[in-house]
Design an enzyme around this catalytic site. Structure first.
Site, mmCIF file in Angstrom:
data_model
loop_
_atom_site.group_PDB
_atom_site.id
_atom_site.type_symbol
_atom_site.label_atom_id
_atom_site.label_comp_id
_atom_site.label_asym_id
_atom_site.label_seq_id
_atom_site.Cartn_x
_atom_site.Cartn_y
_atom_site.Cartn_z
ATOM 1 N N ARG A 119 1.713 24.338 -44.776
ATOM 2 C CA ARG A 119 2.619 23.175 -44.913
ATOM 3 C C ARG A 119 4.033 23.530 -45.343
ATOM 4 O O ARG A 119 4.780 22.699 -45.841
ATOM 5 C CB ARG A 119 2.039 22.129 -45.856
ATOM 6 N N LYS A 141 16.933 23.399 -36.740
ATOM 7 C CA LYS A 141 16.063 22.939 -35.655
ATOM 8 C C LYS A 141 15.151 24.097 -35.277
ATOM 9 O O LYS A 141 15.630 25.204 -34.986
ATOM 10 C CB LYS A 141 16.884 22.532 -34.433
ATOM 11 N N GLU A 183 28.291 28.544 -25.900
ATOM 12 C CA GLU A 183 28.167 27.703 -27.107
ATOM 13 C C GLU A 183 29.447 27.790 -27.952
ATOM 14 O O GLU A 183 29.828 26.826 -28.608
ATOM 15 C CB GLU A 183 26.946 28.111 -27.934
ATOM 16 N N LYS A 225 29.634 24.122 -37.089
ATOM 17 C CA LYS A 225 28.261 23.621 -37.005
ATOM 18 C C LYS A 225 27.778 23.148 -38.369
ATOM 19 O O LYS A 225 27.139 22.099 -38.489
ATOM 20 C CB LYS A 225 27.306 24.676 -36.440
ATOM 21 N N GLU A 235 19.968 14.407 -37.020
ATOM 22 C CA GLU A 235 20.450 13.872 -35.752
ATOM 23 C C GLU A 235 20.190 12.383 -35.596
ATOM 24 O O GLU A 235 19.641 11.922 -34.603
ATOM 25 C CB GLU A 235 19.832 14.648 -34.578
ATOM 26 N N ARG A 239 25.337 14.373 -35.305
ATOM 27 C CA ARG A 239 24.849 15.699 -34.907
ATOM 28 C C ARG A 239 24.615 15.804 -33.407
ATOM 29 O O ARG A 239 24.684 16.891 -32.825
ATOM 30 C CB ARG A 239 23.566 16.041 -35.679
ATOM 31 N N ASN A 243 24.908 18.448 -28.732
ATOM 32 C CA ASN A 243 24.165 18.507 -27.471
ATOM 33 C C ASN A 243 25.082 18.366 -26.254
ATOM 34 O O ASN A 243 24.596 18.198 -25.135
ATOM 35 C CB ASN A 243 23.105 17.407 -27.419
ATOM 36 N N HIS A 246 24.138 19.732 -22.951
ATOM 37 C CA HIS A 246 22.758 20.204 -23.062
ATOM 38 C C HIS A 246 21.751 19.361 -22.283
ATOM 39 O O HIS A 246 20.727 19.876 -21.865
ATOM 40 C CB HIS A 246 22.332 20.280 -24.527
ATOM 41 N N HIS A 250 19.547 21.369 -20.035
ATOM 42 C CA HIS A 250 18.085 21.415 -20.145
ATOM 43 C C HIS A 250 17.421 21.062 -18.824
ATOM 44 O O HIS A 250 16.371 21.615 -18.477
ATOM 45 C CB HIS A 250 17.593 20.471 -21.252
ATOM 46 N N HIS A 263 19.862 30.090 -21.375
ATOM 47 C CA HIS A 263 20.234 28.828 -22.000
ATOM 48 C C HIS A 263 21.758 28.607 -21.950
ATOM 49 O O HIS A 263 22.230 27.551 -21.518
ATOM 50 C CB HIS A 263 19.740 28.822 -23.449
HETATM 51 P P1 NAD Z 1 16.813 35.273 -26.827
HETATM 52 O O1 NAD Z 1 16.300 35.067 -28.174
HETATM 53 O O2 NAD Z 1 15.868 35.231 -25.693
HETATM 54 O O3 NAD Z 1 17.608 36.659 -26.793
HETATM 55 C C1 NAD Z 1 18.188 37.095 -25.592
HETATM 56 C C2 NAD Z 1 17.736 38.503 -25.192
HETATM 57 O O4 NAD Z 1 18.447 39.468 -25.966
HETATM 58 C C3 NAD Z 1 16.279 38.776 -25.431
HETATM 59 O O5 NAD Z 1 15.803 39.604 -24.400
HETATM 60 C C4 NAD Z 1 16.296 39.520 -26.752
HETATM 61 O O6 NAD Z 1 15.152 40.326 -26.943
HETATM 62 C C5 NAD Z 1 17.522 40.338 -26.615
HETATM 63 N N1 NAD Z 1 18.194 40.738 -27.839
HETATM 64 C C6 NAD Z 1 18.292 40.036 -28.988
HETATM 65 N N2 NAD Z 1 19.117 40.654 -29.837
HETATM 66 C C7 NAD Z 1 19.525 41.788 -29.228
HETATM 67 C C8 NAD Z 1 20.406 42.823 -29.596
HETATM 68 N N3 NAD Z 1 21.074 42.788 -30.743
HETATM 69 N N4 NAD Z 1 20.595 43.842 -28.740
HETATM 70 C C9 NAD Z 1 19.974 43.849 -27.537
HETATM 71 N N5 NAD Z 1 19.154 42.875 -27.119
HETATM 72 C C10 NAD Z 1 18.940 41.858 -27.960
HETATM 73 O O7 NAD Z 1 17.958 34.193 -26.460
HETATM 74 P P2 NAD Z 1 19.115 33.503 -27.309
HETATM 75 O O8 NAD Z 1 20.166 33.225 -26.335
HETATM 76 O O9 NAD Z 1 19.423 34.225 -28.532
HETATM 77 O O10 NAD Z 1 18.462 32.116 -27.756
HETATM 78 C C11 NAD Z 1 18.085 31.138 -26.814
HETATM 79 C C12 NAD Z 1 17.092 30.228 -27.445
HETATM 80 O O11 NAD Z 1 17.671 29.586 -28.582
HETATM 81 C C13 NAD Z 1 16.607 29.106 -26.559
HETATM 82 O O12 NAD Z 1 15.213 29.029 -26.661
HETATM 83 C C14 NAD Z 1 17.247 27.853 -27.132
HETATM 84 O O13 NAD Z 1 16.455 26.704 -26.936
HETATM 85 C C15 NAD Z 1 17.339 28.207 -28.562
HETATM 86 N N6 NAD Z 1 18.376 27.478 -29.283
HETATM 87 C C16 NAD Z 1 18.051 26.894 -30.449
HETATM 88 C C17 NAD Z 1 19.004 26.216 -31.173
HETATM 89 C C18 NAD Z 1 18.659 25.632 -32.486
HETATM 90 O O14 NAD Z 1 19.459 24.884 -33.069
HETATM 91 N N7 NAD Z 1 17.518 25.938 -33.034
HETATM 92 C C19 NAD Z 1 20.315 26.127 -30.706
HETATM 93 C C20 NAD Z 1 20.624 26.749 -29.511
HETATM 94 C C21 NAD Z 1 19.639 27.428 -28.807
HETATM 95 MG MG MG Z 2 22.268 25.273 -27.342
#
Ligand code: NAD
Ligand code: MG
Length: 360
Positions: A119, A141, A183, A225, A235, A239, A243, A246, A250, A263
């Site tokens: 929890r 999030k 972003e 942010k 949100e 907030r 998006n 987005h 999406h 993304h």
């Molecule tokens: P990711 O986590 O898939 O990373 C991208 C790639 O880079 C992966 O292959 C990873 O293994 C690799 N990688 C990571 N760090 C590295 C480094 N330092 N050197 C070499 N390779 C590296 O993608 P992302 O773009 O970081 O995140 C996308 C995700 O985030 C999506 O699922 C999206 O929905 C989510 N997201 C969440 C929020 C939130 O508020 N929680 C906001 C925006 C996006």
């Molecule tokens: Mg995003």
């Protein structure tokens, strides 16, 4: 090194930004309350940064590591279950701290696991992609995808610390770096016009990963942010401006299949669509659309949706998105550069027209 605060009362936490932070115990230790730690990372990031992170965790009774497969397609409940398996097998209790080492995929899953395990246990974000440094690691999030929609299963759950070491970006592939830039540009558009101007002047240096430029951009995005999140954690209103682009983005990710477009790439094309819609709603002028396209072009990001997607694809996917309230599409549009608003009154015809104007 410097530090920002995400002001959320009892759930407030620092974002520490700088270089040479990983591996330095003084940054992690103050945020770890118990004697147990579990690092959640993936098969790509572990060989690069796990050893360095562990150097910063001396003297714990228990440090376990969960190494997940890499990719958005693994951002599922099944994968989160592997984290629970390890936590239970290794007898982690409610005082454990989970540390997410990786990009947004690892961060979202680790945060969700922390929200659910017994929890709720503490967690720390150590983002290693540009997207995670400027966006996903801040704001609480967390969650996973479902075959019928992205991020459909999740929780709001704040970390106790975000440790943003910009050195980790040195190994990030160019395509991933560019996706993060989408972003970054978003903050300028929705709430920070001076930053948008700064990006127009400094995009080349940013893409070359100039250390000072990078530190400035990460700091600015995290500040923007943090301010938005502090004003509306869950949100219920403001907030939602985060998006911007987005809902369209999406739709692209869902229809194409997770992981085909990154993304940030989907958000880039989504922002063009959202700006086109803003133009049709009469608030901004054509010139801003051109300026956005020019920044995206420099960053080698898409400026239009995938050629094979149809208007029906978009509308169907968008209606499944979380942003539908009482049957109406809630979309973020710009009032002017640096000022966004949530519109839940956008006529479908305008959305269709915006899609058509962008070649859908
Ligand atoms: P990711 O986590 O898939 O990373 C991208 C790639 O880079 C992966 O292959 C990873 O293994 C690799 N990688 C990571 N760090 C590295 C480094 N330092 N050197 C070499 N390779 C590296 O993608 P992302 O773009 O970081 O995140 C996308 C995700 O985030 C999506 O699922 C999206 O929905 C989510 N997201 C969440 C929020 C939130 O508020 N929680 C906001 C925006 C996006
Ligand atoms: Mg995003």
């Amino acid at each position: 090194m410097h530090s920002l605060n995400v002001a959320l009362g009892a759930r407030s936490y620092p974002i520490i930004i700088g270089s040479r932070l990983l591996g330095d115990a003084q940054y992690l230790l103050p945020s770890i309350r118990g004697r147990q730690v579990c690092v959640v990372t993936n098969e790509t990031v572990a060989p690069l940064y796990l050893a360095r992170l562990l150097d910063g965790l001396p003297g714990f009774d228990k440090v376990d590591v969960v190494e997940l497969p890499d990719g958005e397609s693994y951002k599922t409940l099944n994968t989160v279950n592997r984290i629970f398996d390890v936590l239970l097998e290794k007898r982690h209790n409610r005082t454990t701290t989970l540390i997410a080492l990786g990009g947004g995929v690892v961060g979202d899953m680790c945060g969700f696991a922390a929200a659910c395990y017994q929890r709720g246990v503490d967690f720390i974000q150590v983002p290693t992609t540009l997207l995670a440094l400027v966006d996903s690691s801040v704001g609480g999030k967390t969650g996973v995808n479902h075959p019928l929609g992205k991020n459909m299963i999740g929780a709001f759950y704040q970390p106790r610390l975000v440790l943003a070491d910009t050195d980790t970006l040195a190994t990030l592939p160019d395509r991933e770096f560019s996706a993060g830039v989408a972003e970054v540009i978003k903050y300028g558009l929705i709430c920070d016009a001076p930053f948008f101007h700064w990006l127009e002047a400094n995009m080349d240096a940013l893409l070359q990963r100039d250390a000072a430029i990078l530190a400035y951009a990460v700091d600015r995005c995290c500040r923007d942010k943090a301010a938005v999140v502090a004003s509306d954690e869950r949100e219920s209103g403001r907030r939602a401006i985060l998006n911007f682009g987005h809902t369209f983005g999406h739709a692209i990710e869902t229809v194409q299949g997770y992981g085909v477009w990154l993304h940030g790439e989907a958000v880039a094309a989504g922002m063009v669509l959202a700006l086109e819609l803003s133009l049709l709603c009469g608030s901004i002028n054509n010139n801003l659309l051109e300026r956005l396209r020019s920044l995206l072009r420099k960053a080698r990001l898409p400026q239009r949706p995938p050629a094979e997607m149809t208007v029906v694809d978009f509308l169907q996917a968008m209606e499944l998105d979380k942003k539908v309230v009482n049957g109406r599409l809630r979309l973020v549009v710009l009032k002017s550069l640096g000022e966004a608003r949530v519109a839940d009154d956008t006529p479908r015809e305008k959305v269709i027209e915006a899609l058509k104007n962008c070649g859908v």
